[in-house]
Design a protein around this motif. Structure first.
Motif, PDB file in Angstrom:
ATOM      1  N   TYR A   1      -6.130   7.589   3.483  1.00 19.69           N
ATOM      2  CA  TYR A   1      -6.867   6.432   2.963  1.00 19.69           C
ATOM      3  C   TYR A   1      -7.996   6.862   2.022  1.00 19.69           C
ATOM      4  O   TYR A   1      -8.279   6.193   1.031  1.00 19.69           O
TER       5      TYR A   1
ATOM      6  N   ASN B   1      -9.418   0.050   6.489  1.00 20.90           N
ATOM      7  CA  ASN B   1      -8.909   0.965   7.517  1.00 20.90           C
ATOM      8  C   ASN B   1      -9.833   2.159   7.735  1.00 20.90           C
ATOM      9  O   ASN B   1      -9.925   2.677   8.848  1.00 20.90           O
TER      10      ASN B   1
ATOM     11  N   TRP C   1       0.844  -1.207   0.000  1.00 20.26           N
ATOM     12  CA  TRP C   1       0.000   0.000   0.000  1.00 20.26           C
ATOM     13  C   TRP C   1       0.880   1.259   0.000  1.00 20.26           C
ATOM     14  O   TRP C   1       0.598   2.222  -0.737  1.00 20.26           O
TER      15      TRP C   1
ATOM     16  N   SER D   1      -7.504   0.369   2.045  1.00 21.00           N
ATOM     17  CA  SER D   1      -8.042   1.715   2.299  1.00 21.00           C
ATOM     18  C   SER D   1      -9.457   1.624   2.861  1.00 21.00           C
ATOM     19  O   SER D   1      -9.789   2.278   3.857  1.00 21.00           O
TER      20      SER D   1
END
Length: 297
Positions: free
Chosen positions: A199, A151, A116, A148
């Motif tokens: 994110y 989270n 990521w 993303s």
């Protein structure tokens, strides 16, 4: 702002070969292109017959290639976390934080987070007009692309909890006639906002077809086809669409090609024919990059 192409698919379907052909074709069209391997089992060096590292190497006029070292990114991330903890908790020597970090590098999710971070770096990179990413097999890539959204679910819960904590503290403060805490000055809330912003930005980038093109590679066999349908369904749940499908070692008039075109009706379909031998070296790549065929619908 450059275009990002992410090549995904089942292990062994030819992601590295396909991404290499597209990278060479892009550079031959005059676009400054970076081909970046996220796969821990890098094999771009075999295809290009050239050694690569985590630093981009110019291999043609407009083409640069690198093989990102995920272990190095993980180590760098862990080092930054350890530094922050040491600055916050000076008694860490008694707790021996180093001992825990030696184990945490093997924690579940670390590999996905490293990928990521590498993907985030690609989106922030302004040196290239076009970045093509060759990914590991499906499971790791899907977890990276989902990170993303996952989270953000946690961060929104933590954000709500922090607001509740501040409000309860202020309720007591009002009774005691003390100065009230301001949410925008709260260091924990500020930290959560910064993480959420990162994110959310990544998710927007992944969902934007003008910015990101998800390229699905598959072969004509049943296993590859069924796994590709599962990938499409999983990506749809994340709000991410497949812009292009490449049938590697396919035939333009086969029954399977027609079935794939029906299944991926909203995607462009390209064919890389089976040449009966591996595509390696610059001459092969240049020649076959011009032979990719479009399936007319």
């Amino acid at each position: 702002m450059g275009k990002i192409q992410i090549f995904i698919g089942k292990g062994g379907v030819g992601k590295s070969t396909s991404s290499s052909l597209f990278a060479v074709r892009s550079s031959e069209e005059g676009t400054i292109t970076l081909l970046d391997s996220f796969d821990p089992a890098h094999n771009l060096h075999d295809i290009f017959e050239t050694k690569f590292s985590g630093k981009e190497k110019k291999v043609l006029n407009n083409l640069f290639v690198r093989e990102t070292d995920m272990n190095k990114i993980s180590q760098s991330y862990m080092k930054s976390v350890k530094k922050n903890l040491k600055s916050l908790y000076h008694y860490q020597q008694a707790l021996n934080i180093d001992k825990y970090f030696n184990i945490l590098k093997f924690a579940p999710g670390m590999e996905e987070y490293a990928a990521w971070l590498a993907l985030e770096a690609c989106y922030d990179d302004t040196h290239f007009d076009h970045i093509i990413i060759d990914t590991p097999p499906t499971a790791l890539t899907m977890k990276t692309l989902a990170l993303s959204s996952v989270n953000l679910l946690w961060l929104r819960q933590l954000e709500a909890m922090r607001k509740e904590i501040i409000e309860k503290k202020n309720s007591v403060g009002r009774i005691r006639k003390e100065n009230l805490d301001q949410l925008d000055d709260d260091p924990v809330y500020i930290r959560l906002q910064k993480m959420k912003t990162r994110y959310e930005k990544m998710l927007r980038e992944l969902q934007d077809r003008e910015r990101t093109e998800i390229v699905l590679i598959l072969n004509e066999d049943e296993l590859s086809f069924s796994e590709s349908i599962q990938i499409k369904e999983d990506l749809t749940k994340l709000g991410i669409s497949i812009a292009r499908v490449i049938i590697n070692k396919g035939e333009i008039s086969s029954i399977r090609t027609k079935a794939i075109a029906r299944e991926f009706v909203e995607s462009e379909i390209d064919i890389i024919e089976d040449y009966g031998q591996s595509i390696t070296g610059f001459d092969d790549l240049k020649e076959h990059s011009q032979q990719i065929q479009r399936v007319e619908k």
